[in-house]
Design a protein around this motif. Structure first.
Motif, PDB file in Angstrom:
ATOM      1  N   ASN A  59       0.823  -1.206   0.000  1.00 33.42           N
ATOM      2  CA  ASN A  59       0.000   0.000   0.000  1.00 33.42           C
ATOM      3  C   ASN A  59       0.863   1.265   0.000  1.00 33.42           C
ATOM      4  O   ASN A  59       0.612   2.196  -0.752  1.00 33.42           O
ATOM      5  CB  ASN A  59      -0.927   0.008   1.223  1.00 33.42           C
ATOM      6  N   SER A 122      -7.656  -1.696  -2.016  1.00 30.64           N
ATOM      7  CA  SER A 122      -7.016  -2.815  -1.304  1.00 30.64           C
ATOM      8  C   SER A 122      -7.646  -4.151  -1.688  1.00 30.64           C
ATOM      9  O   SER A 122      -6.949  -5.133  -1.931  1.00 30.64           O
ATOM     10  CB  SER A 122      -7.102  -2.612   0.212  1.00 30.64           C
ATOM     11  N   CYS A 130      -3.760  -3.921   4.664  1.00 32.51           N
ATOM     12  CA  CYS A 130      -2.768  -3.177   5.443  1.00 32.51           C
ATOM     13  C   CYS A 130      -3.288  -2.998   6.871  1.00 32.51           C
ATOM     14  O   CYS A 130      -4.330  -2.377   7.076  1.00 32.51           O
ATOM     15  CB  CYS A 130      -2.540  -1.819   4.785  1.00 32.51           C
ATOM     16  N   CYS A 133      -3.814   0.571   8.004  1.00 32.35           N
ATOM     17  CA  CYS A 133      -4.892   1.151   7.188  1.00 32.35           C
ATOM     18  C   CYS A 133      -6.247   0.696   7.718  1.00 32.35           C
ATOM     19  O   CYS A 133      -7.198   1.487   7.806  1.00 32.35           O
ATOM     20  CB  CYS A 133      -4.751   0.718   5.730  1.00 32.35           C
TER      21      CYS A 133
END
Length: 199
Positions: A59, A122, A130, A133
C-alpha cells in the motif's frame, strides 16, 4: 424550527472524538514512520508485514498510497489531530456554531469517501490488507456516523422533524450500525480476496 445547537454539551461525542482521534492518529503516525523507513531502505522489512496478504509495504509503495503527491498517512496525522482537538475543546466547554459543525461533517464525509475508495483499492486492485490502514478504516466509519447523526438530530443539518427523530434513535445504535458496516466490508473482502483461506 431547526435546532442549531444542542443545549447540553455533547460530552459523549467529545469523548468518542478524542478516543477515535487518538487511535486514528496512532495508526497514521505508525504508517508515516513506516513510509520513512521504506524511503531510507526500500528493502526494509516493516513490522506491519505479516504475510503476502497482510502488510503495509504494498500500500505504501503504490500510487494509491500517495494520491495527492505525498503519503496518505500525513493526511491522517493532520486530520486526526484536529478531531482530538475538537473533542478536547468540547470537554473544555467550547460551543461551536452551526457552520463549524457543518464543516466538520463535510470533513468526515470526505474522509469516509476516501476510506471507501482505499478499501476498494485494497480489495480489488492491490489484493492486500494493510493492518494500520484497517485501523484507520475502523475509526473513520463510526466517526462519520457519530458526527452526521449528531448534526441531524440537533438540527445543525436542517431536516424535517421526523428525520431528526430517526437520527436521534439511530444515534443510540451507532455501535450496532458500525458493526454492520464492518461485516459488510469483511464479506466484500472475503468474496474478492478469500482472505480466510489465505491467512
Amino acid at each position: 424550527m431547526p435546532q442549531t445547537a444542542s443545549k447540553k454539551p455533547p460530552i459523549g461525542l467529545a469523548i468518542f472524538l478524542i478516543i477515535a482521534g487518538a487511535i486514528g492518529f496512532a495508526a497514521a503516525f505508525a504508517l508515516t514512520l513506516d513510509k520513512f523507513t521504506m524511503l531510507a531502505d526500500p528493502t526494509a522489512q516493516l513490522s506491519c508485514n505479516f504475510s503476502v496478504l497482510v502488510g503495509c509495504s504494498t500500500n505504501l509503495g503504490s500510487w494509491q498510497g500517495a494520491v495527492f503527491g505525498f503519503p496518505n498517512p500525513l493526511i491522517g496525522v493532520a486530520a486526526w489531530s484536529v478531531v482530538i482537538t475538537i473533542g478536547v475543546a468540547i470537554l473544555s466547554g467550547a460551543s461551536f456554531k452551526r457552520w463549524f459543525w457543518l464543516g466538520l461533517n463535510l470533513g468526515v464525509t470526505g474522509a469516509l469517501v476516501f476510506v471507501i475508495w482505499l478499501m476498494g483499492q485494497s480489495f480489488f486492485v492491490l489484493d492486500v490488507l494493510c493492518p494500520w490502514c484497517m485501523v484507520t478504516w475502523t475509526v473513520t466509519i463510526p466517526t462519520f456516523l457519530a458526527v452526521t447523526l449528531y448534526n441531524l438530530k440537533t438540527g445543525n443539518i436542517p431536516v424535517p422533524a421526523r428525520v431528526r427523530r430517526a437520527a436521534a434513535g439511530a444515534y443510540s445504535w451507532i455501535f450496532v450500525i458500525t458493526i454492520v458496516c464492518y461485516l459488510i466490508a469483511a464479506v466484500i473482502a472475503q468474496l474478492q480476496m478469500d482472505f480466510l483461506h489465505r491467512l
